[in-house]
Structure formats: C-alpha cells, structure tokens
Design a protein around this motif. Structure first.
Motif, short mmCIF file in Angstrom:
data_model
loop_
_atom_site.label_atom_id
_atom_site.label_comp_id
_atom_site.label_asym_id
_atom_site.label_seq_id
_atom_site.Cartn_x
_atom_site.Cartn_y
_atom_site.Cartn_z
N SER A 129 -104.40 97.20 -8.34
CA SER A 129 -103.23 96.33 -8.22
C SER A 129 -103.70 94.88 -8.32
N GLU A 130 -102.75 93.98 -8.36
CA GLU A 130 -103.06 92.55 -8.48
C GLU A 130 -103.81 92.04 -7.25
N GLU A 131 -103.78 92.80 -6.16
CA GLU A 131 -104.43 92.38 -4.91
C GLU A 131 -105.94 92.65 -4.93
N ASP A 132 -106.42 93.46 -5.86
CA ASP A 132 -107.85 93.77 -5.91
C ASP A 132 -108.64 92.54 -6.36
N LYS A 133 -109.64 92.19 -5.60
CA LYS A 133 -110.38 90.94 -5.83
C LYS A 133 -111.71 91.13 -6.53
N ALA A 134 -112.28 92.34 -6.51
CA ALA A 134 -113.58 92.55 -7.16
C ALA A 134 -113.45 92.33 -8.67
N GLN A 156 -102.30 71.82 -9.95
CA GLN A 156 -102.56 70.44 -9.55
C GLN A 156 -101.55 69.47 -10.15
N LEU A 157 -100.85 69.92 -11.20
CA LEU A 157 -99.81 69.09 -11.83
C LEU A 157 -98.44 69.39 -11.25
N GLY A 158 -98.40 70.18 -10.17
CA GLY A 158 -97.14 70.53 -9.54
C GLY A 158 -96.38 71.63 -10.24
N MET A 159 -97.08 72.39 -11.09
CA MET A 159 -96.44 73.46 -11.86
C MET A 159 -96.62 74.80 -11.16
N GLU A 160 -95.59 75.65 -11.26
CA GLU A 160 -95.75 77.04 -10.86
C GLU A 160 -96.60 77.74 -11.92
N VAL A 161 -97.56 78.55 -11.50
CA VAL A 161 -98.47 79.21 -12.44
C VAL A 161 -98.31 80.72 -12.35
N SER A 162 -98.15 81.35 -13.51
CA SER A 162 -98.07 82.81 -13.60
C SER A 162 -99.15 83.29 -14.55
N LYS A 163 -99.73 84.46 -14.24
CA LYS A 163 -100.77 85.04 -15.11
C LYS A 163 -100.42 86.50 -15.36
N ILE A 164 -100.33 86.88 -16.63
CA ILE A 164 -99.98 88.25 -17.01
C ILE A 164 -101.25 88.95 -17.50
N ASN A 217 -86.98 84.34 -14.29
CA ASN A 217 -86.88 84.47 -12.83
C ASN A 217 -87.83 83.55 -12.08
N LYS A 218 -88.54 82.72 -12.86
CA LYS A 218 -89.43 81.71 -12.26
C LYS A 218 -90.43 82.35 -11.29
N LEU A 219 -91.05 83.43 -11.72
CA LEU A 219 -91.99 84.16 -10.88
C LEU A 219 -93.39 83.58 -11.01
N ALA A 220 -93.99 83.22 -9.91
CA ALA A 220 -95.36 82.71 -9.90
C ALA A 220 -96.31 83.82 -9.47
N GLY A 221 -97.61 83.65 -9.77
CA GLY A 221 -98.62 84.61 -9.34
C GLY A 221 -99.11 85.49 -10.47
N VAL A 275 -104.36 100.95 -14.01
CA VAL A 275 -103.76 99.73 -13.45
C VAL A 275 -102.30 99.96 -13.12
N SER A 276 -101.87 99.45 -11.98
CA SER A 276 -100.51 99.65 -11.48
C SER A 276 -99.55 98.60 -12.04
N SER A 277 -98.33 99.04 -12.30
CA SER A 277 -97.25 98.13 -12.71
C SER A 277 -96.24 97.90 -11.60
N ASP A 278 -96.55 98.36 -10.39
CA ASP A 278 -95.58 98.32 -9.29
C ASP A 278 -95.06 96.91 -9.00
N LYS A 279 -95.95 95.92 -9.04
CA LYS A 279 -95.56 94.57 -8.62
C LYS A 279 -94.45 94.01 -9.51
N ILE A 280 -94.60 94.13 -10.82
CA ILE A 280 -93.58 93.58 -11.72
C ILE A 280 -92.30 94.40 -11.61
#
Length: 300
Positions: A129-134, A156-164, A217-221, A275-280
C-alpha cells in the motif's frame, strides 16, 4: 479550468488530454518539438527544453493545476549514460517548472506528478500500500525516490502535491501490451523468469481516469495507479494467449538469460510487486476494468 501537462503527447498524456476535451477542461501542453505545437480552440502548445533550462513562460497563464508526466522511457538498455538520462529527465524537468513558478511568483494550487510502483521491494508474498516506506534496493527504486522528491519540492510553493505510482500500463497503441502480444500471436510467447512475479497492471483509460479524479477532487498525497486485481506474469501471458486463441507452449525465458541479454534492465521484467488500489477506490474512484480478461477484451 485550464491545466498544464508535460508529456501530453505520450501514451498516458494523450489519454488524459482526451478526457480533458470531453470534460471541457482547457489544456496547455509542453513539448520539446516545435512541430507538435498546434493551437486549437481548447488546447495550446508551448515549447520547452528541460536539458537547456528553456521554457515558454506563457504556458503558465491562467493555469489551475499541473500534471507532470515527462520522463525518459525505462524500456531501453540501461547504459550508464542512459541511466543518468532517466533520472535527469524527471528531476531536471520538475526543477525547471519549480524555478519558473517561483521566479514568476505564481500561485498554482495543485501539482500532480507521475511516479511508479518500482519504489516497492520485489516480493512474491507482500501486498503493498502507499503506507509502505521500504524502498527497493535497485536503480528503479532510486529513480522513483528522486522523482518523488522533486515533486515534493512544490509544497514549498504552497501547492498541493499528488503522486500517482503507475503500474504496468495496458494500451492498444503503445506500452508493454503490443510487445507481449506480438510474440504470442506468432506462437512464440512465453513467461519470464519463474512466471510467478506479480504484475500490477492498469488499463490506460483507468489510469487517465485516476489522474482526472485526483485533479477534480483536489486529492493530495500518494496514490497507486494500478487495477484492483494483479496477476502473475504467467497468468498475464496465458490471458493474452487465450484472447488471441493461441497457446503458450515454450518454456519460460530463464532469469539468467534475461540478465545476460538486457543487463540491469531485466529488473523491469523480473521484479514482483503486488500493489493495492484500495486507497484511490476509497476516495470514490470506480474502475472500468477491474479484471484482466475484461481489459484485454477491450484492448485485443
């Protein structure tokens, strides 16, 4: 709404652009080829050259969000120089956008960046999932870390950042599917390595839909760009063969043979990431193609 897209003429970018057309979202697109600049009622092209630090700053006019897809393909032999190009094409292009926005003192709310599931460690058992850090101890792992760090700078520019984090993209007109289909259609298709490695795939229309869903939907993360039901490499090849009414009769291509012929790039074929798609999905996104047979029915 008007958005700026880098890599808009590529496989994924062209599908996102088409979705924008359907939703009457105007697109400014960046291209390194001046011949591809064609102003249309809804879309407008602008030249840039990230390697030279050159960009037409008019591209930012009235832009509400940026979708950043630009980056050299990983599906070429990884010489030392090309490995540098893979990283620099992602990092330098993002830095050019960042510096331009900063220097122009622009207020653009949202930055959406492509990424890849190659950041996850290779495993036959784990569901990521997206929570895995390794981070995978490979060149691909390094690429994704650098890629995502470049995207995170935009906060740092005050923007919401999303990564797919994109998986194996299945499409008619490009990507991996035509390369897998051709040998199968000639009765010489086969699985790679053990064939047990997980392939977290996604239909290109669903991937474009995820980008649009995150935008609207202006989703960040971080969000995984994969379908809900990954398959093994052998299952994938068998499904392609069945769809083409062919059979897989040759033995698997051994891992050592792939490593000899492709070098370090063989990692792309041999790594296993389930890989999980649960979050989206939990944000309300609905896949058109949840299962591989339905996706291949549409594409083959």
């Amino acid at each position: 709404m008007r958005i700026l897209i880098s890599g808009a003429t590529g496989l994924v970018g062209s599908h996102i652009t088409q979705l924008c057309k359907e939703k009457e979202i105007a697109v400014n697109y960046l291209t390194t080829s001046k011949e591809k600049i064609k102003d249309q009622p809804q879309n407008q092209g602008f030249f840039w050259d990230p390697a030279a630090g050159e960009i037409d700053e008019a591209c930012f006019k009235d832009v509400d969000a940026i979708i950043h897809l630009a980056g050299a393909s990983v599906a070429k032999r990884w010489t030392s120089s090309y490995k540098n190009e893979i990283i620099e094409s992602r990092v330098n292009s993002a830095a050019l956008l960042y510096n331009s926005i900063q220097n122009l003192n622009l207020k653009i709310p949202h930055f959406i960046s492509a990424s890849a599931i190659g950041i996850y460690e290779s495993s036959y058992e784990k569901l990521y999932s997206e929570e895995d850090k390794a981070v995978d101890d490979s060149f691909l792992g390094e690429v994704v870390v650098r890629w995502e760090q470049a995207a995170d700078e935009f906060e740092q520019l005050g923007m919401e950042v999303s990564k797919i984090r994109i998986g194996l993209v299945l499409a008619k007109e490009g990507g991996a599917l035509p390369k897998m289909k051709d040998p199968v259609s000639l009765n010489v298709g086969t699985a790679f390595g053990s064939g047990r490695q997980w392939q977290s795939w996604i239909h290109v229309d669903d991937l474009a839909g995820i980008f649009m869903h995150v935008l609207e939907n202006k989703l960040a993360g971080v969000y995984n760009g994969v379908a809900p039901n990954p398959v093994t490499n052998k299952e994938l090849m068998d499904e392609i063969a069945g769809r083409l009414d062919k059979s897989i009769w040759l033995p698997n291509v051994p891992a050592f043979a792939l490593k000899l012929s492709l070098g370090e790039m063989s990692r792309v074929l041999l790594a296993s990431q389930r890989v999980s798609s649960d979050k989206i999905e939990n944000t309300g996104f609905e896949f058109k193609y949840k299962n591989l047979p339905k996706a291949l029915e549409d594409l083959l």
